[in-house]
Write an enzyme that holds these catalytic residues in place. Structure first.
Site, PDB file in Angstrom:
ATOM      1  N   HIS A  63      77.145  80.059  48.225  1.00  0.00           N
ATOM      2  CA  HIS A  63      76.738  78.672  47.929  1.00  0.00           C
ATOM      3  C   HIS A  63      75.992  78.576  46.603  1.00  0.00           C
ATOM      4  O   HIS A  63      75.847  77.478  46.074  1.00  0.00           O
ATOM      5  CB  HIS A  63      75.917  78.068  49.086  1.00  0.00           C
ATOM      6  CG  HIS A  63      74.522  78.593  49.234  1.00  0.00           C
ATOM      7  ND1 HIS A  63      73.538  77.903  49.900  1.00  0.00           N
ATOM      8  CD2 HIS A  63      73.950  79.746  48.810  1.00  0.00           C
ATOM      9  CE1 HIS A  63      72.404  78.605  49.878  1.00  0.00           C
ATOM     10  NE2 HIS A  63      72.638  79.724  49.240  1.00  0.00           N
ATOM     11  N   ASP A 122      68.835  69.595  49.434  1.00  0.00           N
ATOM     12  CA  ASP A 122      67.595  70.211  48.930  1.00  0.00           C
ATOM     13  C   ASP A 122      67.186  69.671  47.560  1.00  0.00           C
ATOM     14  O   ASP A 122      66.130  70.036  47.030  1.00  0.00           O
ATOM     15  CB  ASP A 122      67.663  71.744  48.968  1.00  0.00           C
ATOM     16  CG  ASP A 122      68.612  72.363  47.950  1.00  0.00           C
ATOM     17  OD1 ASP A 122      68.835  71.793  46.873  1.00  0.00           O
ATOM     18  OD2 ASP A 122      69.129  73.472  48.244  1.00  0.00           O
TER      19      ASP A 122
HETATM   20  N1  LIG Z   1      73.357  75.562  47.415  1.00  0.00           N
HETATM   21  C1  LIG Z   1      72.200  76.164  47.432  1.00  0.00           C
HETATM   22  N2  LIG Z   1      71.235  75.775  48.202  1.00  0.00           N
HETATM   23  N3  LIG Z   1      72.070  77.219  46.621  1.00  0.00           N
HETATM   24  C2  LIG Z   1      70.932  78.058  46.547  1.00  0.00           C
HETATM   25  C3  LIG Z   1      71.168  79.169  45.587  1.00  0.00           C
HETATM   26  C4  LIG Z   1      69.955  80.050  45.438  1.00  0.00           C
HETATM   27  C5  LIG Z   1      70.087  81.201  44.477  1.00  0.00           C
HETATM   28  N4  LIG Z   1      70.180  80.754  43.141  1.00  0.00           N
HETATM   29  C6  LIG Z   1      71.274  82.093  44.834  1.00  0.00           C
HETATM   30  O1  LIG Z   1      72.138  82.314  44.037  1.00  0.00           O
HETATM   31  O2  LIG Z   1      71.364  82.590  45.931  1.00  0.00           O
HETATM   32 MN   LIG Z   2      73.500  73.617  46.044  1.00  0.00          MN
HETATM   33 MN   LIG Z   3      70.318  73.677  46.531  1.00  0.00          MN
END
Ligand SMILES: NC(=[NH2+])NCCC[C@H](N)C(=O)O
Ligand SMILES: [Mn+2]
Ligand SMILES: [Mn+2]
Length: 324
Positions: free
Chosen positions: A151, A240
């Site tokens: 994600h 978020d």
């Molecule tokens: N869709 C989200 N909430 N993404 C969070 C990503 C957090 C962090 N940058 C990662 O690569 O794991």
């Molecule tokens: Mn996101």
């Molecule tokens: Mn996010």
């Protein structure tokens, strides 16, 4: 977007994608059910929209592709199946002329949803811009990621960054160019991710910019750019993006997010623009929510995006917001 007495009502196609393997915290797979329970469908119908709920996507009949999974991309095979089926369904729904609304599910679902919309836009000769409302940039690749959570890679994937090349099989992978991505509300970026964003000159309205200029000015800049190029908009709304005080039901909270009013203003401006052709609502985690609070806020914001107004009178925003 709003319906009038003469025009037929705008059609909305709702599709759930109960996926949570792209995130490290389980539970976003309950997102579509929570959004429906919070009244999403009824709220949209009350606004006069013609809503079809297609239920949730099923990935059980997807065949496995023969590509080699990248080293740092957790649950690659599962997410590949989701992405493939979502890319196809998203393209089909866009072709019907409805506005597809994808209910997540974690943010990895956008790799499929946006790909399908982008394909449709290419066929129509319209340029697609993606507004990424999020605390995070989601611009990691299997190379730069710290967590290996997919994600955190979806925006990068959509812009054609290397590393997930076989995810959609033969389907064209780069859905948009880096200049068609608008990151908004950002307050958490990993080190290598930041470097990549800088290299690609991605447009970022971070929370610092929002504090200084306000969402009205920054949104108008985005909308003017889309209009100037006769483009259309996909809104990828990661819950978020909101401050955790407003929206506690997410797995990756970051303090200092958008307020309730800022978020509503963004949605109202998006509605007034008439540019939005598709929407993702992602990262809602009902398992972490407080008595459905976050789900209800998300539904209220979607209502604003689809035309709910405080006074039910058009707000002449151009008259009250002075030109820059
Ligand atoms: N869709 C989200 N909430 N993404 C969070 C990503 C957090 C962090 N940058 C990662 O690569 O794991
Ligand atoms: Mn996101
Ligand atoms: Mn996010």
């Amino acid at each position: 977007m709003a319906s009038s007495d003469t025009a037929p009502p705008q059609r909305i196609a709702v599709l759930g994608a109960p996926i949570d393997l792209g995130a490290s915290v389980r539970g976003t797979l309950m997102g579509p059910a929570a959004l429906r329970t919070a009244g999403l469908i009824t709220v949209l119908e009350t606004l006069g929209l013609d809503v079809t709920d297609y239920g949730d996507v099923n990935i059980s009949d997807m065949r496995e592709l023969g590509d080699a999974p990248p080293a740092k991309a957790k649950h690659y095979r599962q997410i590949q199946r989701w992405s493939q089926v979502l890319a196809r369904r998203s393209h089909e729904l866009a072709q019907t002329g409805a506005i597809p609304v994808f209910l997540g599910g974690d943010h990895s679902l956008s790799m499929g949803s946006v790909n399908g919309i982008a394909r449709h836009c290419r066929e129509q000769g319209r340029e697609l811009f993606v507004l990424w409302l999020d605390a995070h940039a989601d611009y990691n690749t299997p190379e730069t990621t710290i967590t290996a959570n997919m994600h955190g890679m979806s925006a990068a994937f959509l812009c054609g960054e290397p590393g997930l090349d076989g995810l959609l099989g033969d389907e064209r992978r780069a859905s948009i160019t880096p200049e068609q991505l608008e990151l908004f509300g950002i307050r958490s970026i990993d080190k290598a991710e930041k470097e990549l964003l800088r290299l690609r000159r991605i447009s970022i309205a971070d929370m610092r910019a929002i504090d200084e200029f306000g969402v009205g000015v920054l949104m108008r800049r985005v909308l003017d750019k889309v209009r100037a190029r006769d483009g259309v908009l996909h809104v990828s709304f990661d819950v978020d993006f909101l401050d955790p005080d407003v929206a506690p039901g997410v797995g990756t909270t970051v303090p200092g997010g958008a307020t309730y009013r800022e978020a509503h203003l963004i949605m109202e401006l998006l509605h007034d623009s008439g540019l939005v052709r598709s929407v993702d609502i992602v990262e809602l985690n009902p398992f972490l929510d407080e008595r459905g609070r976050t789900a209800r806020v998300a539904v209220e914001l979607i209502a604003s995006l689809f035309g709910q107004q405080i006074t039910d009178r058009p707000t002449p925003s151009n008259a009250i917001v002075p030109d820059q």
